[in-house]
Design an enzyme around this catalytic site. Structure first.
Site, mmCIF file in Angstrom:
data_model
loop_
_atom_site.group_PDB
_atom_site.id
_atom_site.type_symbol
_atom_site.label_atom_id
_atom_site.label_comp_id
_atom_site.label_asym_id
_atom_site.label_seq_id
_atom_site.Cartn_x
_atom_site.Cartn_y
_atom_site.Cartn_z
ATOM 1 N N GLY A 79 0.790 -1.225 0.000
ATOM 2 C CA GLY A 79 0.000 0.000 0.000
ATOM 3 C C GLY A 79 0.818 1.268 0.000
ATOM 4 O O GLY A 79 0.308 2.343 -0.327
ATOM 5 N N ARG A 80 2.097 1.165 0.373
ATOM 6 C CA ARG A 80 2.969 2.336 0.326
ATOM 7 C C ARG A 80 4.394 1.954 -0.041
ATOM 8 O O ARG A 80 5.340 2.647 0.329
ATOM 9 C CB ARG A 80 2.948 3.073 1.666
ATOM 10 C CG ARG A 80 3.297 2.226 2.885
ATOM 11 C CD ARG A 80 3.355 3.072 4.130
ATOM 12 N NE ARG A 80 3.598 2.266 5.310
ATOM 13 C CZ ARG A 80 3.924 2.765 6.502
ATOM 14 N NH1 ARG A 80 4.052 4.071 6.649
ATOM 15 N NH2 ARG A 80 4.103 1.978 7.526
ATOM 16 N N LYS A 90 9.883 2.295 0.363
ATOM 17 C CA LYS A 90 8.738 2.307 1.268
ATOM 18 C C LYS A 90 8.379 3.761 1.583
ATOM 19 O O LYS A 90 9.216 4.524 2.063
ATOM 20 C CB LYS A 90 9.051 1.564 2.559
ATOM 21 C CG LYS A 90 7.875 1.482 3.524
ATOM 22 C CD LYS A 90 8.227 0.639 4.733
ATOM 23 C CE LYS A 90 7.074 0.553 5.727
ATOM 24 N NZ LYS A 90 7.426 -0.275 6.903
ATOM 25 N N ASP A 118 -2.523 7.017 2.365
ATOM 26 C CA ASP A 118 -2.006 7.983 1.397
ATOM 27 C C ASP A 118 -0.747 7.489 0.695
ATOM 28 O O ASP A 118 -0.191 8.188 -0.154
ATOM 29 C CB ASP A 118 -1.727 9.335 2.067
ATOM 30 C CG ASP A 118 -0.751 9.229 3.242
ATOM 31 O OD1 ASP A 118 -0.061 8.201 3.359
ATOM 32 O OD2 ASP A 118 -0.688 10.182 4.038
ATOM 33 N N GLY A 119 -0.284 6.278 1.051
ATOM 34 C CA GLY A 119 0.876 5.719 0.389
ATOM 35 C C GLY A 119 2.203 6.271 0.847
ATOM 36 O O GLY A 119 3.246 5.921 0.294
ATOM 37 N N ASP A 129 0.680 -10.809 7.166
ATOM 38 C CA ASP A 129 1.261 -10.064 6.041
ATOM 39 C C ASP A 129 2.568 -9.390 6.423
ATOM 40 O O ASP A 129 3.235 -8.804 5.566
ATOM 41 C CB ASP A 129 0.266 -9.033 5.508
ATOM 42 C CG ASP A 129 -0.171 -8.029 6.559
ATOM 43 O OD1 ASP A 129 -0.811 -8.452 7.535
ATOM 44 O OD2 ASP A 129 0.119 -6.822 6.415
ATOM 45 N N ASP A 160 9.207 -5.326 8.246
ATOM 46 C CA ASP A 160 8.170 -4.345 8.583
ATOM 47 C C ASP A 160 8.318 -3.825 10.013
ATOM 48 O O ASP A 160 7.544 -4.162 10.906
ATOM 49 C CB ASP A 160 6.772 -4.923 8.365
ATOM 50 C CG ASP A 160 6.463 -5.116 6.887
ATOM 51 O OD1 ASP A 160 7.160 -4.515 6.060
ATOM 52 O OD2 ASP A 160 5.535 -5.867 6.563
#
Length: 495
Positions: A101-102, A117, A129-130, A260, A270
Site C-alpha cells: 500500500g505504500r 517504502k 495515502d501511500g 502479512d 516491517d
C-alpha cells in the site's frame, strides 16, 4: 495508476546487474507502476554496509542523482517498478486483500530486491495515502541495520530520504522514503491471498518460485516423507522459529505480527511499533494499537506458530495431506526451544551441553528475578559479562532490590561456571550481550533532531548500532539507563 510517471525523464544508470525475477511471475502477482515523486528531497541517513551489498561505492551514495532516484523522482535503468498483491490476518482476523500500500519494488539487482517504502499511492493503499513519515522511516532504517549487527535475520535498509512535504497522521508530519533490501519481500500473506481466492495455479507458481530460488534443498533432498511442499513448509517453520528465538533472547518486541508482516524467508520485516525492552517485562506491549496484548513480548513465539498455522492452511492445496502439514508445524517448538536455550546459554557464557538439566532452570529463574525486580534487560546482561570476566559481581547486585534472591541465583550460576567445560565462552559474553540497542528514547532523540534538519543523531546511532558490542567510549551515556520519560513513549501502527 498503472502507467509509469517518469517517461520524460532520463533513467539513472547504476552499476547494478538487474534480474527482476518476481516481475516475471506475471500480472496476477502485482500491478506495475512507478513511485510518486517526493518534493525537494534530502538525505537523512545512508548505510555503508547495505550499500556494499549492492556494490555501490561511497561516491555513488553521495550523488544527487541517486538521491532523486531513491526518492521516486527519477527512474533507474533496469528497474521494473511494481506493487505486489497479498492478503492476510491482522490482529487475528482475516483482513482480505492487502498488498503493497505504500511500497514499490524497483526490482532485483545483484541478488537483492530493492524496495522504496513510502513512495506513494498504489492500488493496494486502501484508505491510506501511500506515504511514510520521517519518524517511522528513521526507526526502520536504524532498526534494520541494528538487527543485522546483532546477528538476527532481517531485511536491510540502504538509506532514508526526507522532504518537507506534509503528511497527516495523529498530527501533521513530513514525508520520507526508506530504501529497503531483501533477497525477497514475499510474505505469508502472498500465499494466503491465492489460497483464499481458490487460485491453485498461482499458488503453485509462487511456491515453486520460492522453493527454486530460496529453498532448493527442499526439492533436491526433501526431508518430510519425500514431499517437496511439506518439506518446504517445515523449513519455513524452522527458520521462523530461529528468528523468533533471537527476538526473545535479545529482548526485541516486533509489535505487529500480522501474517502479512511475516517473511517467507524467516527475516524480520516491517519495522513499525517495535521496541527493545528497557525494564524486563514479559508482558510488555510495545504497540498502543494492541490494547489486548496479542503481540506482547512473551506472546511472540505462540503468535509465530499461529501465523505458521495460517500459512500451512494456505498451502494445503499443494501439500494435500493435513497430517504432513501438522508434522511440519510440530517442529516449531523444539527448534525454537533449542535455539533459544543455545542463545541464552551463550549470554551466560556457558555451553548448552554444560549440565543442561541445571542450565534451563537457571535461565528461567534469572528471567523471573529480572521481571520481579524490574531490571533493565540489556544492562543486566552487559554487567554480567563484565562480572564473569573480572570476578566482581557488585555492579550486577546494584541492579536488584531482592539481593538475597539474586545472591542465591549467583551462587548457582558460579557453581555451574566452575563445573562447566572451560573454553572461550566467558570471554565471548561481551560479543553476544550488546552494549547498545535501539531503545525507543534514543530513536526519539534522533528523530527530533532530524526534524530540525540535524541528522548527526541518526549517523551516530547508525555507527553505534552497526557495532553494538564495541565500547564506543565517546558515547558511553547512550548505553546507560533510560530517562524516566522513556517509559511514556507510545508507538502505534501508524509509526
Amino acid at each position: 495508476m498503472n502507467a509509469p510517471q517518469h517517461t520524460t525523464l532520463s533513467p539513472l544508470r547504476l552499476p547494478l546487474d538487474w534480474d527482476n525475477r518476481f516481475q516475471r511471475l506475471g500480472a496476477a502477482f502485482y500491478t506495475p507502476l512507478a513511485p510518486q515523486p517526493l518534493s525537494e528531497p534530502y538525505w537523512v541517513g545512508r548505510s555503508p554496509g547495505a550499500a556494499a551489498l549492492l556494490g555501490l561505492d561511497p561516491q555513488v551514495m553521495d550523488s544527487p542523482e541517486l538521491l532523486q532516484a531513491l526518492s521516486g523522482n527519477v527512474p533507474i535503468s533496469g528497474s521494473q517498478p511494481l506493487a505486489s498483491v497479498y492478503s492476510g490476518h491482522q490482529f487475528g482476523s482475516w483482513a482480505g486483500q492487502l498488498g503493497d500500500g505504500r511500497a514499490i519494488l524497483l526490482g532485483e539487482a545483484n541478488g537483492w530486491e530493492i524496495q522504496l517504502k513510502g513512495s506513494g499511492l498504489t492500488p493496494y493503499s486502501r484508505m491510506g495515502d501511500g506515504r511514510a513519515v520521517l519518524r517511522s522511516s528513521i526507526r526502520e532504517f536504524l532498526c534494520s541495520e541494528a538487527m543485522f549487527a546483532l546477528g538476527i535475520p532481517t531485511t536491510r535498509a540502504l538509506c532514508v530520504t526526507g522532504s518537507d512535504q506534509p503528511v497527516v497522521r495523529e498530527r501533521l508530519e513530513t514525508a520520507a522514503v526508506v530504501t529497503r533490501l531483501a533477497p525477497s519481500f514475499i510474505r505469508f500473506g502472498h500465499f494466503e491471498h491465492f489460497a483464499s481466492r481458490h487460485q491453485p495455479t498461482e499458488l503453485k507458481t509462487l511456491a515453486d518460485y520460492v522453493i527454486d530460488h530460496f529453498y532448493p534443498e527442499c526439492r533436491s533432498a526433501p526431508t518430510l516423507e519425500g514431499h517437496v511442499y511439506a518439506s518446504w513448509l517445515q523449513a519455513v517453520v524452522q527458520r521462523t522459529a530461529v528468528m523468533v528465538a533471537h527476538w526473545q533472547a535479545v529482548g526485541f518486541c516486533h509489535g505487529v505480527m500480522n501474517t502479512d508482516n511475516m517473511s517467507i524467508l524467516g527475516l524480520t520485516i516491517d519495522y513499525g511499533p517495535f521496541a527493545f525492552l528497557d525494564v524486563f517485562d514479559p508482558g510488555h506491549i510495545c504497540n498502543h494499537s494492541d490494547p489486548g496484548g496479542r503481540y506482547a513480548f512473551d506472546a511472540q513465539p505462540e503468535i509465530a506458530h499461529w501465523n505458521l498455522y495460517a500459512l500451512a492452511n494456505a498451502l494445503l492445496p499443494l501439500i494435500g495431506r493435513p497430517t504432513l502439514a501438522e508434522q511440519a508445524l510440530e517442529t516449531f517448538e523444539p527448534v525454537f526451544m533449542r535455539s533459544y536455550q543455545q542463545l541464552m546459554a551463550a549470554k551466560l557464557g556457558l555451553k548448552l551441553t554444560d549440565a543442561e538439566s541445571r542450565l534451563t532452570p537457571l535461565i528461567h529463574d534469572i528471567l523471573a528475578l529480572l521481571a520481579h525486580n524490574r531490571v533493565d534487560y540489556s544492562i543486566f546482561w552487559r554487567r554480567l559479562s563484565h562480572a564473569r570476566i573480572l570476578g566482581d559481581y557488585e555492579p550486577v547486585r546494584d541492579l536488584f532490590i531482592d539481593r538475597p534472591g539474586l545472591d542465591a541465583w549467583l551462587l548457582r550460576y558460579q557453581e555451574l561456571c566452575t563445573q562447566s567445560e572451560q573454553g572461550p565462552e566467558a570471554n565471548l559474553m561481551l560479543k553476544v550481550n550488546p552494549k547498545y540497542v535501539l531503545r525507543n528514547y534514543l530513536g526519539e532523540n534522533a528523530i527530533e533532531a532530524a526534524r530540525q534538519k540535524d541528522f548527526s543523531g541518526v549517523a551516530n546511532l547508525l555507527t553505534l548500532l552497526s557495532a553494538p558490542y564495541d565500547a564506543h567510549p565517546a558515547f558511553e551515556a547512550l548505553a546507560g539507563l533510560p530517562p524516566d520519560w522513556a517509559s511514556q513513549i507510545s508507538i502505534s501502527c501508524s509509526s
